[in-house]
Design an enzyme around this catalytic site. Structure first.
Site, mmCIF file in Angstrom:
data_model
loop_
_atom_site.group_PDB
_atom_site.id
_atom_site.type_symbol
_atom_site.label_atom_id
_atom_site.label_comp_id
_atom_site.label_asym_id
_atom_site.label_seq_id
_atom_site.Cartn_x
_atom_site.Cartn_y
_atom_site.Cartn_z
ATOM 1 N N THR A 192 0.868 -1.178 0.000
ATOM 2 C CA THR A 192 0.000 0.000 0.000
ATOM 3 C C THR A 192 0.901 1.223 0.000
ATOM 4 O O THR A 192 1.682 1.438 0.934
ATOM 5 C CB THR A 192 -0.919 0.005 1.233
ATOM 6 N N LYS A 236 -7.719 1.490 -2.693
ATOM 7 C CA LYS A 236 -7.282 1.084 -1.346
ATOM 8 C C LYS A 236 -7.489 2.229 -0.353
ATOM 9 O O LYS A 236 -7.884 2.011 0.793
ATOM 10 C CB LYS A 236 -5.803 0.654 -1.381
ATOM 11 N N LYS A 249 0.218 5.386 8.584
ATOM 12 C CA LYS A 249 0.896 5.450 7.289
ATOM 13 C C LYS A 249 -0.143 5.525 6.162
ATOM 14 O O LYS A 249 -0.074 6.409 5.296
ATOM 15 C CB LYS A 249 1.776 4.202 7.120
#
Lengths: 286, 286
Positions: free
Chosen positions: A92, A167, A235
């Site tokens: 990701t 995502k 993150k």
């Protein structure tokens, strides 16, 4: 076909194992060598370094932590990779970074697919991950069969970077359900309600969510082991902010979730599960 | 047993119908008389006013809009109610107000149960509501059988006001899931993703929620009919704030949801479904 797999963590190791079982000749490399051993025992080939892995493989899968790791790995791999090598990135990373990688790799004569995953370590082990793919259709179609070794739902969702943007949409919804759960249960605790009864009565109705079902029990048991860690969530929410800025989207709840979780990192709780946000809300209640 | 039912709206009318079917002699009163007609056709008795309803009934159910309505109705009903009359309030009102009503009604020799409901108009019609009850155990036990006429899950969750506090915990979780859904899909739209594919890929995983399943399709169809209206949600989130202040709880996401939804009321969209928050986030994205 010889494929490479870089990043044998909690997600990557079972994914590479599924590729081996599907009959692929898998070359592996991991920064921490002993993590490769279970794969080698099952027939994977150990690459001495990234350059030799790239020289031997036609397709290379990446599954590492974030934008910087992927950018750094690709810089090293492309020094020896064959023309036309197809890189499939399951990490990701920030959507604008993914887009930039698409452009630079294409310019260098390589092919790239951004292909972040969801479904957790259980999904990786059982081979039932959901994979959001961004890139050219012909590249997706070439990579699709291999990804079905560990993916149940594998879909092209758009052009370069679209997989990462999907995502981010996922992480935004996850953050909302997490905030809903933790704010609801911390309020209930302050209100003197029984948390077990609260979770049970709310989970089956309009308040219900995957978070209520899976994180609710962690809160009741005060079990803060990850799962998905606060550091990883922060993150990802940072990437959400980068992506939102790039497309001029407004995500106030996501920024609130990031601020709350960041303050837990500042308190040294980054490696706990995101459900521990329950305690941060209680702490702020005083 | 003669029971009274005040408030024959989209929730109250089917609930009163279930009481009739369960064999209760139901006296009804509604501010808008024609709403009572279907109940009268099924055998309910029309009360001329609140005072005569109160004089004839041993138990009185309320299902109206908010704190002010309930306070006002109880002031009128108690002028003629028999000593020991049991008032069961299914409205969603402010928890501190519910507590105050418990005290004042008890002092006057009446009995009270705060019993807000969840499950929507479908749940009221099918008799499968969830009912959060706050008050004395013996009062709850006396009222429980009747509530099972329209409630599937009917539980005592604590003392005076606890039912309303549980309802607030529910509304907080609902707000989080709603924000997660609307922020995710508005981000996806700005990102150029296909909304149908986004909802389908996200709903089955860690982002999944009742909101994704039930409000997601409304967003895809741009169907802003309520359902649960923005005005009602803002009313409830205002009560969440009052309750949080009273118990010193921190609910930043809930306050954010309220601010976003309040600005939609200011734009004249209060009677639309809460899922229209999707459009407010797009509007703010510019």
């Amino acid at each position: 076909m010889r494929v490479g797999f870089v990043g044998l963590g909690v997600m990557g190791a079972p994914m590479a194992t599924h590729l081996l079982r599907a009959g692929y000749q898998v070359h592996v490399y991991n920064r921490t060598p002993h993590k490769a051993q279970p794969l080698l025992d099952q027939g994977a080939h150990q690459a001495q370094d990234l350059q030799s892995l790239a020289a031997h493989c036609d397709r290379i899968f990446l599954c590492v932590r974030g934008s910087d790791d992927v950018t750094d790995l690709l810089r090293k791999l492309t020094t020896t990779a064959k023309p036309g090598t197809l890189f499939i990135d399951h990490s990701t990373i920030s959507p604008p970074v993914a887009e930039a990688l698409h452009h630079s790799l294409t310019e260098q004569g390589f092919r790239f697919l951004d292909a972040p995953i969801t479904g957790g370590s259980m999904g990786a082990q059982s081979g039932t991950l959901t994979i959001f793919c961004g890139g050219k259709r012909e590249v997706f179609e070439e990579a699709e069969v291999a990804m079905h070794a560990y993916g149940k739902r594998v879909e092209l969702v758009g052009g370069p970077g679209a997989g990462q943007r999907m995502k981010m949409a996922n992480q935004i919804a996850v953050a909302g359900a997490l905030l809903g759960l933790c704010e609801s249960l911390s309020f209930a605790q302050k209100a003197g309600l029984d948390l077990t009864q609260t979770r049970e009565m709310l989970a089956g109705g309009a308040a219900g969510s995957w978070a209520f079902d899976h994180y609710g029990p962690k809160i009741l048991n005060q079990d803060w082991r990850p799962g998905f860690s606060i550091a990883n969530q922060v993150k990802d929410l940072h990437y959400c902010e980068e992506a939102a800025k790039a497309i001029d989207a407004t995500i106030p709840m996501t920024l609130l979730a990031r601020e709350l979780l960041q303050s837990m990192i500042d308190q040294g709780r980054g490696e706990e599960t995101t459900a521990a946000l329950f305690e941060e809300l209680l702490r702020r209640s005083g």
